[in-house]
Design a protein around this motif. Structure first.
Motif, PDB file in Angstrom:
ATOM      1  N   ALA A  18      16.033  -3.392  -9.820  1.00  0.00           N
ATOM      2  CA  ALA A  18      16.660  -4.022  -8.653  1.00  0.00           C
ATOM      3  C   ALA A  18      16.908  -2.984  -7.563  1.00  0.00           C
ATOM      4  N   LEU A  19      17.403  -1.817  -7.961  1.00  0.00           N
ATOM      5  CA  LEU A  19      17.608  -0.747  -6.971  1.00  0.00           C
ATOM      6  C   LEU A  19      16.281  -0.353  -6.340  1.00  0.00           C
ATOM      7  N   CYS A  20      15.246  -0.184  -7.151  1.00  0.00           N
ATOM      8  CA  CYS A  20      13.932   0.192  -6.616  1.00  0.00           C
ATOM      9  C   CYS A  20      13.421  -0.868  -5.634  1.00  0.00           C
ATOM     10  N   SER A  21      13.621  -2.129  -5.953  1.00  0.00           N
ATOM     11  CA  SER A  21      13.190  -3.207  -5.051  1.00  0.00           C
ATOM     12  C   SER A  21      13.955  -3.157  -3.733  1.00  0.00           C
ATOM     13  N   LEU A  22      15.251  -2.904  -3.814  1.00  0.00           N
ATOM     14  CA  LEU A  22      16.057  -2.808  -2.596  1.00  0.00           C
ATOM     15  C   LEU A  22      15.643  -1.611  -1.746  1.00  0.00           C
ATOM     16  N   LEU A  23      15.185  -0.552  -2.387  1.00  0.00           N
ATOM     17  CA  LEU A  23      14.757   0.643  -1.652  1.00  0.00           C
ATOM     18  C   LEU A  23      13.502   0.383  -0.813  1.00  0.00           C
ATOM     19  N   GLU A  24      12.763  -0.646  -1.147  1.00  0.00           N
ATOM     20  CA  GLU A  24      11.558  -0.964  -0.369  1.00  0.00           C
ATOM     21  C   GLU A  24      11.894  -1.338   1.064  1.00  0.00           C
ATOM     22  N   THR A  25      13.103  -1.869   1.283  1.00  0.00           N
ATOM     23  CA  THR A  25      13.469  -2.331   2.629  1.00  0.00           C
ATOM     24  C   THR A  25      14.761  -1.728   3.163  1.00  0.00           C
ATOM     25  N   ASN A  26      15.431  -0.908   2.345  1.00  0.00           N
ATOM     26  CA  ASN A  26      16.728  -0.361   2.754  1.00  0.00           C
ATOM     27  C   ASN A  26      16.816   1.127   2.464  1.00  0.00           C
ATOM     28  N   GLN A  27      17.621   1.811   3.258  1.00  0.00           N
ATOM     29  CA  GLN A  27      17.935   3.210   2.981  1.00  0.00           C
ATOM     30  C   GLN A  27      18.889   3.264   1.793  1.00  0.00           C
ATOM     31  N   TYR A  28      18.730   4.254   0.969  1.00  0.00           N
ATOM     32  CA  TYR A  28      19.547   4.401  -0.237  1.00  0.00           C
ATOM     33  C   TYR A  28      21.038   4.377   0.088  1.00  0.00           C
ATOM     34  N   ASN A  29      21.436   5.107   1.116  1.00  0.00           N
ATOM     35  CA  ASN A  29      22.860   5.258   1.417  1.00  0.00           C
ATOM     36  C   ASN A  29      23.537   3.972   1.885  1.00  0.00           C
ATOM     37  N   VAL A  30      22.781   2.944   2.266  1.00  0.00           N
ATOM     38  CA  VAL A  30      23.411   1.692   2.707  1.00  0.00           C
ATOM     39  C   VAL A  30      23.395   0.598   1.634  1.00  0.00           C
ATOM     40  N   ILE A  31      22.671   0.824   0.562  1.00  0.00           N
ATOM     41  CA  ILE A  31      22.631  -0.154  -0.529  1.00  0.00           C
ATOM     42  C   ILE A  31      23.944  -0.083  -1.294  1.00  0.00           C
ATOM     43  N   THR A  32      24.531  -1.239  -1.538  1.00  0.00           N
ATOM     44  CA  THR A  32      25.801  -1.284  -2.256  1.00  0.00           C
ATOM     45  C   THR A  32      25.584  -1.692  -3.715  1.00  0.00           C
ATOM     46  N   ILE A  33      26.578  -1.380  -4.532  1.00  0.00           N
ATOM     47  CA  ILE A  33      26.557  -1.785  -5.939  1.00  0.00           C
ATOM     48  C   ILE A  33      26.474  -3.312  -6.023  1.00  0.00           C
ATOM     49  N   GLN A  34      27.199  -4.012  -5.160  1.00  0.00           N
ATOM     50  CA  GLN A  34      27.181  -5.478  -5.177  1.00  0.00           C
ATOM     51  C   GLN A  34      25.785  -6.005  -4.877  1.00  0.00           C
ATOM     52  N   GLU A  35      25.078  -5.390  -3.928  1.00  0.00           N
ATOM     53  CA  GLU A  35      23.704  -5.821  -3.623  1.00  0.00           C
ATOM     54  C   GLU A  35      22.785  -5.616  -4.823  1.00  0.00           C
ATOM     55  N   ILE A  36      22.966  -4.510  -5.519  1.00  0.00           N
ATOM     56  CA  ILE A  36      22.144  -4.246  -6.705  1.00  0.00           C
ATOM     57  C   ILE A  36      22.444  -5.298  -7.771  1.00  0.00           C
ATOM     58  N   ALA A  37      23.723  -5.552  -8.016  1.00  0.00           N
ATOM     59  CA  ALA A  37      24.119  -6.548  -9.017  1.00  0.00           C
ATOM     60  C   ALA A  37      23.566  -7.927  -8.656  1.00  0.00           C
ATOM     61  N   ASP A  38      23.712  -8.316  -7.394  1.00  0.00           N
ATOM     62  CA  ASP A  38      23.203  -9.622  -6.947  1.00  0.00           C
ATOM     63  C   ASP A  38      21.692  -9.703  -7.108  1.00  0.00           C
ATOM     64  N   SER A  39      21.018  -8.619  -6.800  1.00  0.00           N
ATOM     65  CA  SER A  39      19.556  -8.592  -6.844  1.00  0.00           C
ATOM     66  C   SER A  39      19.007  -8.824  -8.256  1.00  0.00           C
ATOM     67  N   CYS A  40      19.752  -8.393  -9.264  1.00  0.00           N
ATOM     68  CA  CYS A  40      19.266  -8.580 -10.641  1.00  0.00           C
ATOM     69  C   CYS A  40      20.093  -9.612 -11.407  1.00  0.00           C
ATOM     70  N   SER A  41      20.912 -10.343 -10.673  1.00  0.00           N
ATOM     71  CA  SER A  41      21.703 -11.455 -11.244  1.00  0.00           C
ATOM     72  C   SER A  41      22.620 -11.022 -12.397  1.00  0.00           C
TER      73      SER A  41
END
Length: 190
Positions: A18-41
């Motif tokens: 999920a983190l790797c997928s979020l990195l495709e469109t976001n900078q690491y420093n702006v990705i939140t733990i909640q976004e990672i959790a939501d991304s992988c349900s």
């Protein structure tokens, strides 16, 4: 009885993916733990059960990549340094998306800290099991500096190569690495 270790590993991998997928469109420093959790349900609580920080998740991603790399090298069993370089750049060529994501998200330099262990593993794959850091340090107290310098240079070449367009073929990179890592007489320095 359920195999909890398998389930735990699966959950950790899903969170890392999920983190790797979020990195495709976001900078690491702006990705939140909640976004990672939501991304992988999963819930934040579940995520925190497996990882204390976002950096731990990233480290898990790097570790997974290193495991793939190790398997790739072992399966091809390069016989010498040049052949190893071809296999090395072939792996990254096949996994260029990973390098591109790391570079684009501004965290490729963080993988460099994992690179030393990869180099030790690579040496082992090439049959250089005799690389013992403690013995090397006794023989040459400056060994750790030499080793760090050499591996950082190799990784930096990888960074430059992944940004090229068009990228050189693995065989071309092997020739370049042979040239830049040799002392006169063809003795390899890495």
């Amino acid at each position: 009885m359920r195999d909890t270790s398998k389930r735990i590993r699966k959950t950790k991998d899903e969170i890392a993916n999920a983190l790797c997928s979020l990195l495709e469109t976001n900078q690491y420093n702006v990705i939140t733990i909640q976004e990672i959790a939501d991304s992988c349900s999963v819930t934040r609580r579940t995520l925190y059960r497996h990882f204390k920080t976002k950096d731990e998740i990233l480290h898990h991603c790097f570790k997974g990549c290193a495991t793939q790399f190790s398997t790739y090298i072992a399966a091809r069993a390069p016989k010498d340094y040049r052949e190893f370089c071809v296999v090395y750049f072939s792996f990254w060529n096949e996994n260029i998306n990973m390098l591109t994501i790391l570079n684009k998200s501004g965290i490729m330099y963080r993988f460099a800290s994992e690179f030393e262990s990869l180099v030790l593993m690579m040496s082992s794959q090439l049959g250089h099991d005799s690389i013992d850091k403690n013995a090397a340090l006794k023989a040459n107290p400056k060994y750790k500096y030499h080793f760090a310098y050499r591996t950082a240079g190799f990784w930096h070449v990888t960074e430059l190569w992944c940004q090229e367009s068009p990228r050189k073929k693995p065989e071309e990179m092997a020739d370049i690495m042979m040239e830049i890592t040799s002392f006169p007489g063809g003795v390899q320095i890495i």
